[in-house]
Design a protein around this motif. Structure first.
Motif, PDB file in Angstrom:
ATOM      1  N   ILE A  40      17.499  30.586  35.339  1.00 37.36           N
ATOM      2  CA  ILE A  40      17.205  31.556  34.290  1.00 37.36           C
ATOM      3  C   ILE A  40      16.635  30.805  33.092  1.00 37.36           C
ATOM      4  N   SER A  41      15.467  31.220  32.631  1.00 31.25           N
ATOM      5  CA  SER A  41      14.826  30.565  31.486  1.00 31.25           C
ATOM      6  C   SER A  41      14.795  31.494  30.286  1.00 31.25           C
ATOM      7  N   GLY A  42      14.592  30.910  29.101  1.00 28.62           N
ATOM      8  CA  GLY A  42      14.416  31.693  27.886  1.00 28.62           C
ATOM      9  C   GLY A  42      12.932  31.944  27.662  1.00 28.62           C
ATOM     10  N   CYS A  43      12.222  30.904  27.211  1.00 33.05           N
ATOM     11  CA  CYS A  43      10.759  30.941  27.120  1.00 33.05           C
ATOM     12  C   CYS A  43      10.113  29.918  28.039  1.00 33.05           C
ATOM     13  N   ALA A  44      10.890  28.956  28.495  1.00 36.27           N
ATOM     14  CA  ALA A  44      10.368  27.868  29.332  1.00 36.27           C
ATOM     15  C   ALA A  44       9.226  27.128  28.624  1.00 36.27           C
ATOM     16  N   HIS A  45       9.446  26.774  27.357  1.00 33.67           N
ATOM     17  CA  HIS A  45       8.452  25.964  26.666  1.00 33.67           C
ATOM     18  C   HIS A  45       8.295  24.602  27.342  1.00 33.67           C
ATOM     19  N   VAL A 100      14.117  33.083  40.406  1.00 36.77           N
ATOM     20  CA  VAL A 100      13.692  32.532  39.123  1.00 36.77           C
ATOM     21  C   VAL A 100      13.423  33.715  38.209  1.00 36.77           C
ATOM     22  N   LEU A 101      14.106  33.769  37.058  1.00 33.74           N
ATOM     23  CA  LEU A 101      13.907  34.872  36.135  1.00 33.74           C
ATOM     24  C   LEU A 101      13.962  34.392  34.697  1.00 33.74           C
ATOM     25  N   GLY A 102      13.179  35.058  33.845  1.00 31.33           N
ATOM     26  CA  GLY A 102      13.149  34.695  32.441  1.00 31.33           C
ATOM     27  C   GLY A 102      11.731  34.606  31.925  1.00 31.33           C
ATOM     28  N   GLY A 103      11.591  34.082  30.709  1.00 32.01           N
ATOM     29  CA  GLY A 103      10.274  33.923  30.116  1.00 32.01           C
ATOM     30  C   GLY A 103       9.545  32.727  30.706  1.00 32.01           C
ATOM     31  N   MET A 119       9.701  37.617  32.618  1.00 35.25           N
ATOM     32  CA  MET A 119      10.123  38.434  31.486  1.00 35.25           C
ATOM     33  C   MET A 119       9.471  37.945  30.190  1.00 35.25           C
ATOM     34  N   HIS A 120       9.728  38.666  29.125  1.00 37.44           N
ATOM     35  CA  HIS A 120       9.481  38.248  27.742  1.00 37.44           C
ATOM     36  C   HIS A 120       8.059  37.739  27.528  1.00 37.44           C
ATOM     37  N   CYS A 121       7.857  36.422  27.467  1.00 34.29           N
ATOM     38  CA  CYS A 121       6.583  35.839  27.061  1.00 34.29           C
ATOM     39  C   CYS A 121       5.693  35.472  28.245  1.00 34.29           C
ATOM     40  N   LYS A 122       5.814  36.237  29.342  1.00 35.57           N
ATOM     41  CA  LYS A 122       5.016  35.920  30.526  1.00 35.57           C
ATOM     42  C   LYS A 122       3.576  36.370  30.365  1.00 35.57           C
ATOM     43  N   GLY A 123       3.328  37.462  29.633  1.00 35.39           N
ATOM     44  CA  GLY A 123       1.969  37.925  29.385  1.00 35.39           C
ATOM     45  C   GLY A 123       1.466  38.876  30.458  1.00 35.39           C
ATOM     46  N   TRP A 124       0.601  39.808  30.042  1.00 29.48           N
ATOM     47  CA  TRP A 124       0.085  40.854  30.931  1.00 29.48           C
ATOM     48  C   TRP A 124      -0.675  40.271  32.109  1.00 29.48           C
ATOM     49  N   LYS A 125      -1.559  39.287  31.839  1.00 30.01           N
ATOM     50  CA  LYS A 125      -2.360  38.711  32.920  1.00 30.01           C
ATOM     51  C   LYS A 125      -1.473  38.026  33.953  1.00 30.01           C
ATOM     52  N   ALA A 126      -0.506  37.254  33.464  1.00 34.63           N
ATOM     53  CA  ALA A 126       0.357  36.504  34.384  1.00 34.63           C
ATOM     54  C   ALA A 126       1.220  37.429  35.225  1.00 34.63           C
ATOM     55  N   ILE A 127       1.802  38.441  34.603  1.00 34.71           N
ATOM     56  CA  ILE A 127       2.684  39.336  35.356  1.00 34.71           C
ATOM     57  C   ILE A 127       1.910  40.068  36.445  1.00 34.71           C
TER      58      ILE A 127
END
Length: 319
Positions: free
Chosen positions: A225-230, A252-255, A285-293
């Protein structure tokens, strides 16, 4: 490196209290993905933030923790109330990193827990989560300072900060933080516009505080589980594998932090590597972005799950 002594969990439940996307008409559920059914005027709120309620089970043992605390208390508490989640019963809070879209709701949450239960609560985070930070977009020309965590305020609100650069066990050793994530990929290079004040100087933010969570699900493999995965979602998953000595990834779930034009070139290599990792489920989730999702949905349709606020993911181990 010695392997983490993670106990096997029988079941894991992850409820998304806050995320960027809500859609009350996405109601299709199954054994893995359980959607809530709400009717107007009751609505979940969404914002550019993240908060995940995590329950882990082993036999009759049950633990409940929270990863991240969103941006606004209004969003966090509204959604928790609609889901009938009692936030005062949390046993620990974990902060994925020191960005305000993950911690601005934290102080009000801590005060609520202290008022309701009269208790202080462990807060697991990296020491550099307290850094001063800013966003410096070249086209704008003027850096924008971001709110920063203040340790004294957290303590006064009822937190017991537990700062560690290394992996730390929580929830009775059924969950571990990753601590600082090793950077091994050639393409995950952080957030070019993000800066941090280190030793008195503004520098490119190394995001050493970025961490994820690892759970070993009985007979199924690892859940990451990630937050933003910077640090990079692929780096995070690969480091979880190294820490545990396990290769099989169940979910695998999260930003994933693939939103915005500067991250477009990372979408395809991230998908290519995720396909090689071959998790059973992938939940951006979160900061994945429209293109990526949309690309994940297109390329990995049998593994991809669309996230919406209020969804609970139920991951069962082998009997």
């Amino acid at each position: 490196m010695s392997k983490l002594n993670i106990r096997e969990a029988d079941r894991l439940e992850v409820t998304i209290l806050v995320d960027n996307y809500t859609d009350m008409l996405v109601t299709e559920s199954n054994d893995i993905c359980r959607r809530p059914h709400l009717f107007l005027p009751h609505v979940f709120l969404a914002e550019h933030g993240l908060s995940c309620l995590i329950k882990v089970f082993s036999g009759v043992e049950e633990h409940t923790i929270l990863m991240d605390a969103a941006v606004t208390p209004a969003c966090l508490f509204n959604n928790a109330k609609l889901l009938k989640v009692d936030l005062s019963k949390l046993e620990a809070i974990i902060l994925s990193h020191g960005h305000p879209d993950h911690f601005l709701g934290l102080v009000e949450l801590l005060k609520f827990i202290h008022e309701e239960e009269g208790k202080e609560i462990p807060l697991f985070l990296h020491p550099e989560a307290f850094l001063e930070r800013r966003i410096n977009i070249p086209a704008v020309g003027v850096p924008s300072t971001m709110p920063a965590l203040e340790e004294a305020v957290l303590k006064a609100s009822g937190a017991i900060p537990i700062k560690s650069k290394k992996p730390v066990p929580v929830a009775g050793d059924l969950i571990y933080t990753t601590g600082e994530v090793e950077r091994t990929t050639a393409f995950e290079k952080g957030f070019p516009w993000a800066e941090a004040k280190i030793d008195g100087n503004w520098v490119a933010d190394p995001f050493r505080d970025d961490q994820g969570l690892v759970i070993k699900l009985k007979g199924k493999g690892l859940v990451v589980i990630s937050g933003c995965a910077h640090a990079g979602i692929i780096n995070t998953v690969q480091y979880a594998k190294k820490l545990t000595g396990m290769d099989k990834i169940h979910a695998v779930l999260g930003g994933f932090h693939l939103t915005g034009g500067i991250f477009d070139p990372l979408i395809q290599p991230t998908i290519d590597e995720m396909r090689r990792i071959n998790p059973d489920y992938i939940i951006p989730m979160h900061c994945k972005g429209w293109k990526a999702i949309n690309r994940f949905a297109e390329v990995m349709p049998e593994k991809f799950l669309l996230n919406t606020v209020g969804t609970t993911y139920v991951l069962e181990g082998e009997p």
